[in-house]
Write an enzyme that holds these catalytic residues in place. Structure first.
Site, mmCIF file in Angstrom:
data_model
loop_
_atom_site.group_PDB
_atom_site.id
_atom_site.type_symbol
_atom_site.label_atom_id
_atom_site.label_comp_id
_atom_site.label_asym_id
_atom_site.label_seq_id
_atom_site.Cartn_x
_atom_site.Cartn_y
_atom_site.Cartn_z
ATOM 1 N N ILE A 108 59.478 40.027 45.497
ATOM 2 C CA ILE A 108 58.021 40.000 44.413
ATOM 3 C C ILE A 108 56.940 39.770 44.865
ATOM 4 C CG2 ILE A 108 56.704 39.636 42.322
ATOM 5 C CD1 ILE A 108 60.370 39.541 41.117
ATOM 6 N N THR A 151 54.630 33.834 36.749
ATOM 7 C CA THR A 151 55.381 35.107 36.596
ATOM 8 C C THR A 151 56.689 35.475 37.148
ATOM 9 O OG1 THR A 151 55.136 36.887 38.474
ATOM 10 C CG2 THR A 151 53.828 36.914 36.275
ATOM 11 N N ARG A 177 59.022 31.669 36.742
ATOM 12 C CA ARG A 177 59.841 30.859 35.831
ATOM 13 C C ARG A 177 59.282 29.282 35.300
ATOM 14 N NH1 ARG A 177 62.794 34.469 35.924
ATOM 15 N NH2 ARG A 177 65.186 34.215 36.740
ATOM 16 N N GLU A 179 61.088 28.299 26.724
ATOM 17 C CA GLU A 179 60.577 29.761 26.489
ATOM 18 C C GLU A 179 62.078 30.109 25.400
ATOM 19 O OE1 GLU A 179 60.424 32.214 29.983
ATOM 20 O OE2 GLU A 179 62.332 33.179 29.766
ATOM 21 N N HIS A 214 58.123 37.297 28.828
ATOM 22 C CA HIS A 214 59.238 37.739 29.569
ATOM 23 C C HIS A 214 59.365 38.795 29.604
ATOM 24 C CE1 HIS A 214 62.057 35.306 32.791
ATOM 25 N NE2 HIS A 214 62.108 36.002 32.831
ATOM 26 N N PHE A 224 59.700 42.138 34.085
ATOM 27 C CA PHE A 224 60.787 43.138 34.405
ATOM 28 C C PHE A 224 60.933 43.781 33.746
ATOM 29 C CE2 PHE A 224 64.270 42.475 31.456
ATOM 30 C CZ PHE A 224 63.673 42.518 30.314
HETATM 31 P P1 NAI Z 1 62.638 36.448 46.498
HETATM 32 O O1 NAI Z 1 63.898 35.392 46.490
HETATM 33 O O2 NAI Z 1 62.989 37.710 46.987
HETATM 34 O O3 NAI Z 1 61.674 35.611 46.786
HETATM 35 C C1 NAI Z 1 61.786 34.399 47.023
HETATM 36 C C2 NAI Z 1 60.537 33.728 47.585
HETATM 37 O O4 NAI Z 1 60.061 32.590 47.645
HETATM 38 C C3 NAI Z 1 61.234 33.243 49.110
HETATM 39 O O5 NAI Z 1 60.275 33.879 49.835
HETATM 40 C C4 NAI Z 1 61.798 31.862 49.284
HETATM 41 O O6 NAI Z 1 61.259 32.051 50.873
HETATM 42 C C5 NAI Z 1 60.474 31.339 48.495
HETATM 43 N N1 NAI Z 1 60.552 30.050 48.428
HETATM 44 C C6 NAI Z 1 61.874 29.707 47.714
HETATM 45 N N2 NAI Z 1 61.398 27.667 47.714
HETATM 46 C C7 NAI Z 1 59.849 28.173 47.490
HETATM 47 C C8 NAI Z 1 58.299 26.727 47.508
HETATM 48 N N3 NAI Z 1 59.500 25.911 46.757
HETATM 49 N N4 NAI Z 1 57.846 27.132 47.958
HETATM 50 C C9 NAI Z 1 57.580 28.381 48.283
HETATM 51 N N5 NAI Z 1 58.486 28.932 48.354
HETATM 52 C C10 NAI Z 1 59.300 29.381 48.128
HETATM 53 O O7 NAI Z 1 62.546 36.846 45.143
HETATM 54 P P2 NAI Z 1 61.859 37.882 44.203
HETATM 55 O O8 NAI Z 1 62.170 38.575 44.237
HETATM 56 O O9 NAI Z 1 60.427 37.949 44.997
HETATM 57 O O10 NAI Z 1 61.899 37.170 42.798
HETATM 58 C C11 NAI Z 1 61.046 35.601 42.756
HETATM 59 C C12 NAI Z 1 60.963 34.889 41.093
HETATM 60 O O11 NAI Z 1 60.741 35.980 40.061
HETATM 61 C C13 NAI Z 1 62.645 34.712 40.853
HETATM 62 O O12 NAI Z 1 62.886 33.368 41.160
HETATM 63 C C14 NAI Z 1 62.685 34.619 39.116
HETATM 64 O O13 NAI Z 1 62.365 33.430 39.132
HETATM 65 C C15 NAI Z 1 61.687 35.491 39.066
HETATM 66 N N6 NAI Z 1 61.354 36.576 38.171
HETATM 67 C C16 NAI Z 1 60.595 37.063 36.813
HETATM 68 C C17 NAI Z 1 60.709 37.787 36.313
HETATM 69 C C18 NAI Z 1 60.171 38.591 35.165
HETATM 70 O O14 NAI Z 1 60.372 39.244 34.471
HETATM 71 N N7 NAI Z 1 59.600 37.884 34.386
HETATM 72 C C19 NAI Z 1 62.367 38.983 36.336
HETATM 73 C C20 NAI Z 1 62.485 38.887 38.527
HETATM 74 C C21 NAI Z 1 62.381 37.695 38.820
#
Ligand code: NAI
Length: 332
Positions: free
Chosen positions: A154, A231, A233, A262, A294, A297
Protein backbone atom coordinates in the site's frame (compact mmCIF):
# COMPACT_ATOMS: atom_id res chain seq x y z
CA UNK A 1 -15.66 -27.89 2.98
CA UNK A 2 -18.17 -26.52 5.51
CA UNK A 3 -17.33 -22.94 6.36
CA UNK A 4 -18.89 -20.55 8.88
CA UNK A 5 -18.57 -17.01 7.51
CA UNK A 6 -18.71 -14.54 10.40
CA UNK A 7 -19.45 -10.78 10.28
CA UNK A 8 -21.33 -11.29 7.01
CA UNK A 9 -22.76 -8.26 5.24
CA UNK A 10 -24.87 -8.44 2.09
CA UNK A 11 -21.85 -7.46 -0.01
CA UNK A 12 -19.69 -10.26 1.51
CA UNK A 13 -22.34 -12.80 0.67
CA UNK A 14 -22.75 -11.52 -2.88
CA UNK A 15 -19.04 -11.59 -3.74
CA UNK A 16 -18.21 -14.83 -1.86
CA UNK A 17 -21.13 -16.74 -3.36
CA UNK A 18 -20.13 -15.66 -6.84
CA UNK A 19 -16.48 -16.68 -6.33
CA UNK A 20 -17.45 -19.92 -4.60
CA UNK A 21 -19.75 -21.16 -7.38
CA UNK A 22 -21.04 -23.93 -5.11
CA UNK A 23 -17.63 -25.45 -4.26
CA UNK A 24 -17.78 -25.02 -0.50
CA UNK A 25 -20.76 -25.10 1.84
CA UNK A 26 -20.76 -21.52 3.13
CA UNK A 27 -22.87 -20.78 6.22
CA UNK A 28 -23.31 -17.00 6.40
CA UNK A 29 -23.57 -15.55 9.91
CA UNK A 30 -24.13 -11.92 10.83
CA UNK A 31 -22.49 -11.87 14.30
CA UNK A 32 -18.84 -11.10 14.93
CA UNK A 33 -16.78 -14.11 15.99
CA UNK A 34 -15.97 -13.73 19.68
CA UNK A 35 -16.20 -15.92 22.79
CA UNK A 36 -19.98 -15.52 22.95
CA UNK A 37 -20.52 -16.58 19.32
CA UNK A 38 -17.76 -19.18 18.81
CA UNK A 39 -20.22 -22.05 19.35
CA UNK A 40 -21.93 -21.05 16.08
CA UNK A 41 -18.96 -22.63 14.34
CA UNK A 42 -19.59 -26.07 15.82
CA UNK A 43 -18.90 -28.78 13.26
CA UNK A 44 -17.41 -26.63 10.50
CA UNK A 45 -13.93 -27.27 9.10
CA UNK A 46 -13.18 -23.58 8.61
CA UNK A 47 -14.22 -20.17 9.86
CA UNK A 48 -14.01 -17.21 7.52
CA UNK A 49 -13.45 -13.96 9.41
CA UNK A 50 -12.78 -10.25 8.97
CA UNK A 51 -10.85 -7.46 10.71
CA UNK A 52 -12.97 -7.11 13.85
CA UNK A 53 -13.62 -10.76 14.60
CA UNK A 54 -11.80 -11.66 17.78
CA UNK A 55 -9.67 -14.80 17.49
CA UNK A 56 -8.21 -14.79 20.99
CA UNK A 57 -6.99 -17.91 22.80
CA UNK A 58 -10.43 -18.70 24.26
CA UNK A 59 -12.12 -18.55 20.87
CA UNK A 60 -9.37 -20.67 19.34
CA UNK A 61 -9.76 -23.35 22.04
CA UNK A 62 -13.53 -23.46 21.38
CA UNK A 63 -13.00 -23.71 17.62
CA UNK A 64 -10.37 -26.44 17.96
CA UNK A 65 -12.55 -28.48 20.32
CA UNK A 66 -15.46 -28.43 17.91
CA UNK A 67 -13.38 -29.58 14.94
CA UNK A 68 -12.38 -26.39 13.12
CA UNK A 69 -8.99 -26.67 11.41
CA UNK A 70 -8.69 -23.44 9.45
CA UNK A 71 -9.11 -19.73 10.14
CA UNK A 72 -9.51 -18.09 6.74
CA UNK A 73 -9.11 -14.34 7.09
CA UNK A 74 -10.71 -12.31 4.33
CA UNK A 75 -8.33 -9.42 5.01
CA UNK A 76 -4.58 -8.76 4.97
CA UNK A 77 -3.88 -7.88 8.63
CA UNK A 78 -3.96 -10.67 11.24
CA UNK A 79 -3.42 -8.70 14.45
CA UNK A 80 -6.81 -10.00 15.68
CA UNK A 81 -5.59 -13.63 15.74
CA UNK A 82 -3.61 -15.15 18.61
CA UNK A 83 -1.16 -16.96 16.35
CA UNK A 84 0.61 -18.76 19.18
CA UNK A 85 -2.72 -20.20 20.37
CA UNK A 86 -3.60 -21.17 16.78
CA UNK A 87 -0.36 -23.07 16.48
CA UNK A 88 -0.76 -24.72 19.89
CA UNK A 89 -4.20 -25.99 18.86
CA UNK A 90 -3.17 -26.96 15.33
CA UNK A 91 -5.33 -24.41 13.53
CA UNK A 92 -3.98 -23.11 10.24
CA UNK A 93 -4.44 -19.42 9.41
CA UNK A 94 -4.73 -18.04 5.88
CA UNK A 95 -5.19 -14.45 4.76
CA UNK A 96 -5.58 -12.34 1.64
CA UNK A 97 -2.20 -10.63 1.54
CA UNK A 98 -2.92 -8.36 -1.42
CA UNK A 99 -6.33 -7.63 -2.86
CA UNK A 100 -6.08 -4.04 -3.90
CA UNK A 101 -3.34 -1.83 -2.56
CA UNK A 102 -4.86 0.78 -4.90
CA UNK A 103 -8.14 0.85 -2.95
CA UNK A 104 -6.43 1.70 0.34
CA UNK A 105 -3.80 3.99 -1.18
CA UNK A 106 -6.41 5.96 -3.14
CA UNK A 107 -8.58 6.36 -0.05
CA UNK A 108 -5.54 7.59 1.84
CA UNK A 109 -4.92 10.27 -0.77
CA UNK A 110 -8.63 11.07 -0.71
CA UNK A 111 -8.41 11.80 3.02
CA UNK A 112 -5.34 13.98 2.49
CA UNK A 113 -7.05 16.04 -0.21
CA UNK A 114 -10.35 16.32 1.66
CA UNK A 115 -8.63 17.54 4.84
CA UNK A 116 -6.33 19.93 3.01
CA UNK A 117 -9.05 21.52 0.87
CA UNK A 118 -11.75 21.08 3.55
CA UNK A 119 -14.09 19.33 1.14
CA UNK A 120 -16.25 17.98 3.99
CA UNK A 121 -17.00 21.53 5.12
CA UNK A 122 -17.33 22.96 1.61
CA UNK A 123 -19.88 20.27 0.72
CA UNK A 124 -22.12 21.23 3.66
CA UNK A 125 -21.71 24.97 3.12
CA UNK A 126 -22.72 24.91 -0.52
CA UNK A 127 -25.76 22.76 0.22
CA UNK A 128 -26.88 25.44 2.69
CA UNK A 129 -26.34 28.26 0.22
CA UNK A 130 -23.16 29.45 1.94
CA UNK A 131 -20.54 30.24 -0.69
CA UNK A 132 -18.09 32.09 1.61
CA UNK A 133 -14.51 30.87 1.37
CA UNK A 134 -13.34 31.98 4.82
CA UNK A 135 -12.05 28.98 6.75
CA UNK A 136 -11.57 26.87 3.63
CA UNK A 137 -7.99 27.94 2.88
CA UNK A 138 -5.83 24.99 1.87
CA UNK A 139 -2.25 24.43 0.78
CA UNK A 140 -0.62 23.06 -2.38
CA UNK A 141 0.41 19.43 -2.06
CA UNK A 142 3.11 20.16 -4.61
CA UNK A 143 6.43 20.56 -2.82
CA UNK A 144 5.09 19.37 0.56
CA UNK A 145 6.95 16.63 2.44
CA UNK A 146 5.01 13.43 3.02
CA UNK A 147 6.38 10.84 5.45
CA UNK A 148 5.31 7.23 5.19
CA UNK A 149 5.63 4.70 7.98
CA UNK A 150 5.69 1.43 6.06
CA UNK A 151 6.40 1.13 2.33
CA UNK A 152 5.00 -2.31 1.52
CA UNK A 153 2.28 -2.86 -1.07
CA UNK A 154 0.00 0.00 0.00
CA UNK A 155 2.77 2.44 0.92
CA UNK A 156 4.37 1.91 -2.48
CA UNK A 157 1.14 2.83 -4.30
CA UNK A 158 0.78 5.93 -2.09
CA UNK A 159 4.32 6.85 -3.15
CA UNK A 160 3.45 6.36 -6.83
CA UNK A 161 0.38 8.60 -6.53
CA UNK A 162 2.07 11.34 -4.52
CA UNK A 163 4.99 11.43 -6.90
CA UNK A 164 2.47 12.69 -9.44
CA UNK A 165 1.50 15.51 -7.09
CA UNK A 166 5.13 16.63 -6.85
CA UNK A 167 5.49 15.82 -3.14
CA UNK A 168 8.82 15.21 -1.41
CA UNK A 169 8.75 11.70 0.01
CA UNK A 170 10.38 10.35 3.16
CA UNK A 171 9.87 6.90 4.64
CA UNK A 172 10.62 4.82 7.66
CA UNK A 173 10.54 1.04 7.20
CA UNK A 174 12.87 -1.61 8.65
CA UNK A 175 12.80 -3.23 5.20
CA UNK A 176 13.25 -0.42 2.64
CA UNK A 177 12.15 -1.22 -0.89
CA UNK A 178 14.03 -0.46 -4.09
CA UNK A 179 10.95 0.57 -6.07
CA UNK A 180 10.25 3.38 -3.58
CA UNK A 181 13.92 4.40 -3.67
CA UNK A 182 13.78 4.55 -7.47
CA UNK A 183 10.71 6.80 -7.18
CA UNK A 184 12.72 9.24 -5.08
CA UNK A 185 11.83 8.17 -1.54
CA UNK A 186 14.51 8.88 1.08
CA UNK A 187 14.56 6.39 3.94
CA UNK A 188 15.24 8.12 7.25
CA UNK A 189 14.97 7.36 10.97
CA UNK A 190 11.56 7.57 12.62
CA UNK A 191 12.66 10.69 14.50
CA UNK A 192 13.71 12.45 11.31
CA UNK A 193 10.52 11.38 9.56
CA UNK A 194 8.38 12.81 12.36
CA UNK A 195 10.23 16.12 12.50
CA UNK A 196 10.36 16.76 8.73
CA UNK A 197 6.95 15.62 7.46
CA UNK A 198 4.10 18.00 6.66
CA UNK A 199 1.90 14.94 6.24
CA UNK A 200 2.51 11.66 8.05
CA UNK A 201 0.71 8.56 6.81
CA UNK A 202 0.76 5.07 8.36
CA UNK A 203 1.04 1.94 6.21
CA UNK A 204 2.59 -0.66 8.51
CA UNK A 205 0.90 -3.60 10.21
CA UNK A 206 -0.05 -3.47 13.88
CA UNK A 207 2.25 -5.79 15.83
CA UNK A 208 2.99 -6.47 19.49
CA UNK A 209 5.82 -3.95 19.28
CA UNK A 210 4.31 -0.91 17.59
CA UNK A 211 1.06 -0.33 19.52
CA UNK A 212 0.72 3.45 20.05
CA UNK A 213 3.64 4.12 17.74
CA UNK A 214 2.20 7.62 17.47
CA UNK A 215 1.98 8.59 21.13
CA UNK A 216 2.38 11.92 22.96
CA UNK A 217 6.21 12.12 22.55
CA UNK A 218 5.94 11.24 18.85
CA UNK A 219 3.26 13.91 18.35
CA UNK A 220 5.51 16.39 20.12
CA UNK A 221 8.30 15.63 17.64
CA UNK A 222 6.01 16.25 14.64
CA UNK A 223 5.98 19.57 12.79
CA UNK A 224 3.47 21.97 14.37
CA UNK A 225 0.27 21.90 12.31
CA UNK A 226 1.16 18.69 10.48
CA UNK A 227 -1.42 16.24 9.11
CA UNK A 228 -1.71 12.67 10.41
CA UNK A 229 -3.41 9.94 8.37
CA UNK A 230 -4.09 6.40 9.56
CA UNK A 231 -5.63 3.87 7.20
CA UNK A 232 -3.74 0.92 8.74
CA UNK A 233 -4.86 -0.13 12.21
CA UNK A 234 -6.38 2.03 14.95
CA UNK A 235 -4.05 1.05 17.78
CA UNK A 236 -1.00 2.39 15.93
CA UNK A 237 -2.19 5.72 17.34
CA UNK A 238 -2.75 6.70 20.98
CA UNK A 239 -6.13 8.35 20.46
CA UNK A 240 -6.13 10.26 23.76
CA UNK A 241 -2.72 11.77 22.95
CA UNK A 242 -3.99 12.71 19.49
CA UNK A 243 -7.00 14.48 21.01
CA UNK A 244 -4.70 16.51 23.25
CA UNK A 245 -2.54 17.41 20.24
CA UNK A 246 -5.63 18.50 18.30
CA UNK A 247 -6.88 20.58 21.23
CA UNK A 248 -3.56 22.38 21.57
CA UNK A 249 -3.34 22.93 17.81
CA UNK A 250 -0.07 21.02 17.67
CA UNK A 251 -1.69 18.57 15.25
CA UNK A 252 -3.27 20.43 12.33
CA UNK A 253 -5.32 17.70 10.66
CA UNK A 254 -6.34 14.13 11.35
CA UNK A 255 -7.69 11.61 8.85
CA UNK A 256 -8.69 8.16 10.13
CA UNK A 257 -10.15 5.11 8.49
CA UNK A 258 -9.44 2.98 11.57
CA UNK A 259 -9.93 3.47 15.30
CA UNK A 260 -8.53 1.48 18.19
CA UNK A 261 -11.96 0.58 19.61
CA UNK A 262 -13.64 0.34 16.22
CA UNK A 263 -15.06 -3.16 16.73
CA UNK A 264 -17.68 -1.64 19.05
CA UNK A 265 -18.70 0.96 16.47
CA UNK A 266 -17.87 0.33 12.83
CA UNK A 267 -19.69 -1.63 10.12
CA UNK A 268 -23.18 -1.06 11.59
CA UNK A 269 -25.84 1.65 11.18
CA UNK A 270 -25.87 3.35 14.59
CA UNK A 271 -27.54 6.55 13.43
CA UNK A 272 -30.50 5.95 15.77
CA UNK A 273 -28.35 4.94 18.72
CA UNK A 274 -26.26 6.72 21.33
CA UNK A 275 -22.53 6.20 20.82
CA UNK A 276 -21.16 5.59 24.29
CA UNK A 277 -17.48 5.89 23.38
CA UNK A 278 -16.64 9.42 24.60
CA UNK A 279 -13.18 9.38 23.03
CA UNK A 280 -14.59 8.62 19.60
CA UNK A 281 -17.34 11.21 19.91
CA UNK A 282 -14.78 13.83 21.00
CA UNK A 283 -12.89 13.19 17.78
CA UNK A 284 -16.08 13.89 15.82
CA UNK A 285 -16.27 17.42 17.24
CA UNK A 286 -13.12 18.72 15.53
CA UNK A 287 -13.56 20.54 12.22
CA UNK A 288 -10.10 19.39 11.09
CA UNK A 289 -10.80 15.67 11.60
CA UNK A 290 -12.29 13.30 9.02
CA UNK A 291 -13.17 9.76 10.01
CA UNK A 292 -14.34 7.02 7.68
CA UNK A 293 -15.49 3.66 9.05
CA UNK A 294 -12.83 1.24 7.79
CA UNK A 295 -13.88 1.62 4.17
CA UNK A 296 -10.49 2.14 2.53
CA UNK A 297 -10.55 -1.42 1.17
CA UNK A 298 -14.13 -1.11 -0.03
CA UNK A 299 -14.02 -1.12 -3.83
CA UNK A 300 -15.64 -3.57 -6.22
CA UNK A 301 -12.20 -4.61 -7.44
CA UNK A 302 -10.98 -5.33 -3.92
CA UNK A 303 -14.09 -7.33 -2.95
CA UNK A 304 -13.73 -9.49 -6.08
CA UNK A 305 -10.09 -10.18 -5.25
CA UNK A 306 -10.82 -10.85 -1.57
CA UNK A 307 -13.54 -13.34 -2.44
CA UNK A 308 -11.49 -15.12 -5.13
CA UNK A 309 -8.42 -15.47 -2.90
CA UNK A 310 -10.45 -16.56 0.12
CA UNK A 311 -12.16 -19.32 -1.88
CA UNK A 312 -8.79 -20.37 -3.35
CA UNK A 313 -7.28 -20.52 0.17
CA UNK A 314 -10.17 -22.75 1.31
CA UNK A 315 -9.80 -25.03 -1.71
CA UNK A 316 -6.03 -25.35 -1.37
CA UNK A 317 -6.34 -26.16 2.30
CA UNK A 318 -9.06 -28.72 1.63
CA UNK A 319 -7.04 -30.56 -1.00
CA UNK A 320 -3.43 -30.06 0.21
CA UNK A 321 -3.76 -29.19 3.90
CA UNK A 322 -1.91 -25.97 3.25
CA UNK A 323 -2.13 -22.76 1.21
CA UNK A 324 0.22 -20.31 -0.42
CA UNK A 325 -1.38 -17.66 1.79
CA UNK A 326 -0.73 -19.46 5.07
CA UNK A 327 0.25 -17.03 7.84
CA UNK A 328 3.52 -18.09 9.43
CA UNK A 329 2.68 -18.82 13.06
CA UNK A 330 5.05 -18.46 16.02
CA UNK A 331 5.69 -21.29 18.44
CA UNK A 332 3.54 -21.16 21.55
P1 NAI B 1 2.74 -5.01 3.53
O1 NAI B 1 3.02 -6.21 4.37
O2 NAI B 1 2.85 -5.11 2.05
O3 NAI B 1 3.68 -3.80 3.99
C1 NAI B 1 3.88 -3.45 5.32
C2 NAI B 1 5.20 -2.71 5.42
O4 NAI B 1 5.33 -2.21 6.76
C3 NAI B 1 6.42 -3.61 5.15
O5 NAI B 1 7.28 -2.99 4.22
C4 NAI B 1 7.08 -3.73 6.52
O6 NAI B 1 8.49 -3.85 6.44
C5 NAI B 1 6.68 -2.42 7.16
N1 NAI B 1 6.71 -2.40 8.62
C6 NAI B 1 6.46 -3.41 9.49
N2 NAI B 1 6.58 -2.97 10.75
C7 NAI B 1 6.93 -1.65 10.68
C8 NAI B 1 7.19 -0.65 11.65
N3 NAI B 1 7.11 -0.91 12.96
N4 NAI B 1 7.51 0.60 11.22
C9 NAI B 1 7.58 0.87 9.90
N5 NAI B 1 7.33 -0.04 8.94
C10 NAI B 1 7.00 -1.29 9.32
O7 NAI B 1 1.28 -4.53 3.97
P2 NAI B 1 0.25 -3.65 3.13
O8 NAI B 1 -0.53 -4.55 2.22
O9 NAI B 1 0.94 -2.49 2.55
O10 NAI B 1 -0.76 -3.18 4.29
C11 NAI B 1 -0.33 -2.33 5.33
C12 NAI B 1 -1.40 -2.31 6.40
O11 NAI B 1 -2.57 -1.67 5.90
C13 NAI B 1 -1.93 -3.69 6.83
O12 NAI B 1 -1.08 -4.29 7.80
C14 NAI B 1 -3.28 -3.38 7.40
O13 NAI B 1 -3.15 -3.12 8.79
C15 NAI B 1 -3.67 -2.09 6.68
N6 NAI B 1 -4.82 -2.28 5.80
C16 NAI B 1 -5.92 -1.47 5.97
C17 NAI B 1 -7.03 -1.59 5.17
C18 NAI B 1 -8.22 -0.69 5.30
O14 NAI B 1 -9.28 -0.97 4.70
N7 NAI B 1 -8.15 0.40 6.03
C19 NAI B 1 -7.09 -2.66 4.14
C20 NAI B 1 -5.87 -3.40 4.00
C21 NAI B 1 -4.79 -3.23 4.82
Amino acid sequence: MRVAVFSTKAYDREFLERANAGRHELRFLEPRLQVETASLAAGVAAVCVFVNDDLDANVIVTLAKSGTRLIALRCAGYNNVDLAAARAHDLAVTRVPAYSPYAVAEHTVGLILALDRKLHRAYNRVREGNFALDGLLGFDLHGRTVGLIGTGRIGTVVVEILTGFGCRLLAFDPVPNDKCRSLGVSYVSLDELLSRSDILTLHCPLTGENRHLIDAPALQRMKPGAMLINTSRGALIDTLAVIEALKSGRLGYLGLDVYEEEEQIFFEDRSNLIISDDIFTRLLTFPNVIITGHQAFFTRDALENIAATTIRNLSEFETAGTSENLVAVRSA
